[in-house]
Design a protein around this motif. Structure first.
Motif, PDB file in Angstrom:
ATOM      1  N   ASP A   1       0.627  -1.267   0.183  1.00 49.63           N
ATOM      2  CA  ASP A   1       0.143  -0.099  -0.103  1.00 49.63           C
ATOM      3  C   ASP A   1       0.857   1.245  -0.170  1.00 49.63           C
ATOM      4  N   PRO A   2       1.960   1.411   0.734  1.00 45.90           N
ATOM      5  CA  PRO A   2       2.711   2.646   0.875  1.00 45.90           C
ATOM      6  C   PRO A   2       3.405   3.033  -0.536  1.00 45.90           C
ATOM      7  N   VAL A   3       3.504   2.147  -1.325  1.00 52.45           N
ATOM      8  CA  VAL A   3       4.279   2.446  -2.926  1.00 52.45           C
ATOM      9  C   VAL A   3       3.248   2.394  -4.212  1.00 52.45           C
ATOM     10  N   PHE A   4       1.892   2.142  -3.826  1.00 49.37           N
ATOM     11  CA  PHE A   4       0.818   2.045  -4.899  1.00 49.37           C
ATOM     12  C   PHE A   4      -0.016   3.312  -4.869  1.00 49.37           C
ATOM     13  N   VAL A   5      -0.018   3.941  -5.993  1.00 49.32           N
ATOM     14  CA  VAL A   5      -1.122   4.895  -6.122  1.00 49.32           C
ATOM     15  C   VAL A   5      -2.037   4.615  -7.094  1.00 49.32           C
ATOM     16  N   PRO A   6      -3.136   4.410  -6.805  1.00 52.80           N
ATOM     17  CA  PRO A   6      -4.360   4.065  -7.772  1.00 52.80           C
ATOM     18  C   PRO A   6      -4.812   4.951  -8.800  1.00 52.80           C
ATOM     19  N   GLU A   7      -5.093   4.596  -9.917  1.00 53.18           N
ATOM     20  CA  GLU A   7      -5.607   5.514 -11.077  1.00 53.18           C
ATOM     21  C   GLU A   7      -6.481   6.833 -10.514  1.00 53.18           C
ATOM     22  N   GLY A   8      -6.522   7.729 -10.753  1.00 61.62           N
ATOM     23  CA  GLY A   8      -7.225   8.938 -10.732  1.00 61.62           C
ATOM     24  C   GLY A   8      -7.009   9.415  -9.285  1.00 61.62           C
ATOM     25  N   SER A   9      -5.916   8.995  -8.374  1.00 61.33           N
ATOM     26  CA  SER A   9      -5.513   9.589  -7.281  1.00 61.33           C
ATOM     27  C   SER A   9      -4.195  10.146  -7.176  1.00 61.33           C
ATOM     28  N   ASP A  10      -3.872  10.884  -6.271  1.00 61.19           N
ATOM     29  CA  ASP A  10      -2.342  11.282  -5.961  1.00 61.19           C
ATOM     30  C   ASP A  10      -2.026  10.767  -4.568  1.00 61.19           C
ATOM     31  N   LYS A  11      -2.875  10.087  -4.179  1.00 60.38           N
ATOM     32  CA  LYS A  11      -2.544   9.259  -2.609  1.00 60.38           C
ATOM     33  C   LYS A  11      -2.127   8.029  -2.809  1.00 60.38           C
ATOM     34  N   THR A  12      -1.307   7.394  -2.290  1.00 63.27           N
ATOM     35  CA  THR A  12      -1.099   5.861  -2.065  1.00 63.27           C
ATOM     36  C   THR A  12      -2.254   5.360  -1.342  1.00 63.27           C
ATOM     37  N   PHE A  13      -2.424   4.088  -1.335  1.00 65.85           N
ATOM     38  CA  PHE A  13      -3.405   3.310  -0.512  1.00 65.85           C
ATOM     39  C   PHE A  13      -3.048   3.590   0.934  1.00 65.85           C
ATOM     40  N   ALA A  14      -1.726   3.786   1.332  1.00 61.58           N
ATOM     41  CA  ALA A  14      -1.404   3.966   2.775  1.00 61.58           C
ATOM     42  C   ALA A  14      -1.621   5.409   3.141  1.00 61.58           C
ATOM     43  N   GLU A  15      -1.806   6.166   2.365  1.00 62.86           N
ATOM     44  CA  GLU A  15      -2.339   7.468   2.829  1.00 62.86           C
ATOM     45  C   GLU A  15      -3.763   7.726   3.001  1.00 62.86           C
ATOM     46  N   MET A  16      -4.404   6.843   2.365  1.00 59.87           N
ATOM     47  CA  MET A  16      -5.988   6.937   2.608  1.00 59.87           C
ATOM     48  C   MET A  16      -6.651   6.358   3.780  1.00 59.87           C
ATOM     49  N   SER A  17      -7.594   6.714   4.058  1.00 60.60           N
ATOM     50  CA  SER A  17      -8.582   6.164   5.176  1.00 60.60           C
ATOM     51  C   SER A  17      -8.974   4.894   4.865  1.00 60.60           C
ATOM     52  N   ALA A  18      -9.354   3.928   5.764  1.00 60.06           N
ATOM     53  CA  ALA A  18      -9.630   2.835   5.364  1.00 60.06           C
ATOM     54  C   ALA A  18     -11.076   2.756   4.276  1.00 60.06           C
ATOM     55  N   GLU A  19     -11.981   3.751   4.864  1.00 59.18           N
ATOM     56  CA  GLU A  19     -13.033   4.095   3.770  1.00 59.18           C
ATOM     57  C   GLU A  19     -12.870   4.369   2.773  1.00 59.18           C
ATOM     58  N   GLU A  20     -11.788   5.166   2.424  1.00 58.26           N
ATOM     59  CA  GLU A  20     -11.132   5.911   1.023  1.00 58.26           C
ATOM     60  C   GLU A  20     -10.961   4.552   0.276  1.00 58.26           C
ATOM     61  N   LYS A  21     -10.175   3.868   0.711  1.00 59.30           N
ATOM     62  CA  LYS A  21      -9.423   2.662   0.242  1.00 59.30           C
ATOM     63  C   LYS A  21     -10.640   1.692  -0.195  1.00 59.30           C
ATOM     64  N   ASN A  22     -11.400   1.273   0.667  1.00 60.22           N
ATOM     65  CA  ASN A  22     -12.478   0.302   0.540  1.00 60.22           C
ATOM     66  C   ASN A  22     -13.377   0.583  -0.651  1.00 60.22           C
ATOM     67  N   LYS A  23     -13.568   1.991  -0.895  1.00 63.09           N
ATOM     68  CA  LYS A  23     -14.415   2.207  -1.831  1.00 63.09           C
ATOM     69  C   LYS A  23     -13.996   1.976  -3.344  1.00 63.09           C
ATOM     70  N   ILE A  24     -12.598   2.046  -3.527  1.00 70.59           N
ATOM     71  CA  ILE A  24     -11.848   1.744  -4.829  1.00 70.59           C
ATOM     72  C   ILE A  24     -10.898   0.781  -5.012  1.00 70.59           C
ATOM     73  N   SER A  25     -10.930   0.025  -3.773  1.00 71.75           N
ATOM     74  CA  SER A  25      -9.602  -1.095  -3.877  1.00 71.75           C
ATOM     75  C   SER A  25     -10.106  -2.248  -4.789  1.00 71.75           C
ATOM     76  N   HIS A  26      -9.180  -3.157  -5.053  1.00 69.41           N
ATOM     77  CA  HIS A  26      -9.273  -4.352  -5.678  1.00 69.41           C
ATOM     78  C   HIS A  26     -10.260  -5.327  -4.780  1.00 69.41           C
ATOM     79  N   ARG A  27      -9.513  -5.381  -3.269  1.00 70.40           N
ATOM     80  CA  ARG A  27     -10.504  -6.229  -2.627  1.00 70.40           C
ATOM     81  C   ARG A  27     -11.999  -5.626  -2.453  1.00 70.40           C
ATOM     82  N   GLY A  28     -12.139  -4.415  -2.275  1.00 71.39           N
ATOM     83  CA  GLY A  28     -13.343  -3.796  -2.075  1.00 71.39           C
ATOM     84  C   GLY A  28     -14.247  -3.965  -3.173  1.00 71.39           C
ATOM     85  N   ARG A  29     -13.718  -4.019  -4.555  1.00 71.44           N
ATOM     86  CA  ARG A  29     -14.518  -4.322  -5.642  1.00 71.44           C
ATOM     87  C   ARG A  29     -14.897  -6.004  -5.602  1.00 71.44           C
TER      88      ARG A  29
END
Length: 196
Positions: free
Chosen positions: A151-179
């Motif tokens: 998570d600390p080195v992965f920035v998802p498309e459409g974001s400038d934050k890494t997964f590790a900079e997101m709250s759990a709620e932010e990450k879950n909305k767009i993450s692979h596991r969330g989908r």
């Protein structure tokens, strides 16, 4: 309903529990009395998730689901892929894995990558599979303290934050596991209706 999430990864359990409706009670492996390491000997994410779910269902006779997740980096021929958790060795150390990944990407301009999750659900002896993918890129230095794994080195498309900079709620909305979990929940809701 009660369902077992077939993983020993406490971070995954917390992440998934937040995505499930209150009507689904998540049981951990420890809660069903499974203390052994689940087998992961397949060479695909789909194969591993099915193998883990089948093991739990056969030994504990409980409806369950298992996931396997991999980071696929295009410039590294989709490595680490199915070996993501043990990329730097069997000790499964997140920091070692990230360091090896960054070393292997050193000097490469193409840093595109994707996270892919495959979930196998076993419900009353029937098997179902759900997938989730998120595209992104690998940055050169770790940022953020949330999440786990890469998570600390992965920035998802459409974001400038890494997964590790997101709250759990932010990450879950767009993450692979969330989908993938969203597909699982949608299926359970449709299949079980009001009893869910």
């Amino acid at each position: 309903m009660e369902i077992c999430f077939a993983t020993n990864n406490e971070n995954k359990v917390k992440e998934v529990q937040q995505m499930l409706p209150d009507t689904i009670q998540l049981k951990t492996l420890a809660q069903i009395g499974c203390t052994e390491e689940l087998p992961e000997t397949q060479d695909t994410l789909e194969g591993n998730s099915k193998q883990k779910a089948a093991y739990v269902f056969e030994h504990f006779q409980i409806n369950c689901f298992a996931d396997d997740t991999g980071l696929e980096v295009y410039a590294l021929n989709n490595e680490p892929g199915v070996y993501s958790a043990r990329y730097a060795g069997p000790q499964r150390n997140n920091l070692n894995n990230i360091e090896l990944l960054l070393k292997n990407l050193d000097g490469k301009t193409d840093r595109r990558a994707r996270f892919r999750t495959s979930i196998t659900l076993i419900l009353d002896e029937e098997y179902f599979q759900f997938d989730g993918i998120v595209e992104g890129r690998i940055i050169e230095e770790m940022r953020g303290t949330n999440g786990f794994g890469y998570d600390p080195v992965f920035v998802p498309e459409g974001s400038d934050k890494t997964f590790a900079e997101m709250s759990a709620e932010e990450k879950n909305k767009i993450s692979h596991r969330g989908r993938a979990i969203a597909k699982l929940v949608a299926y359970l809701s449709e299949k079980l209706g009001p009893t869910l």
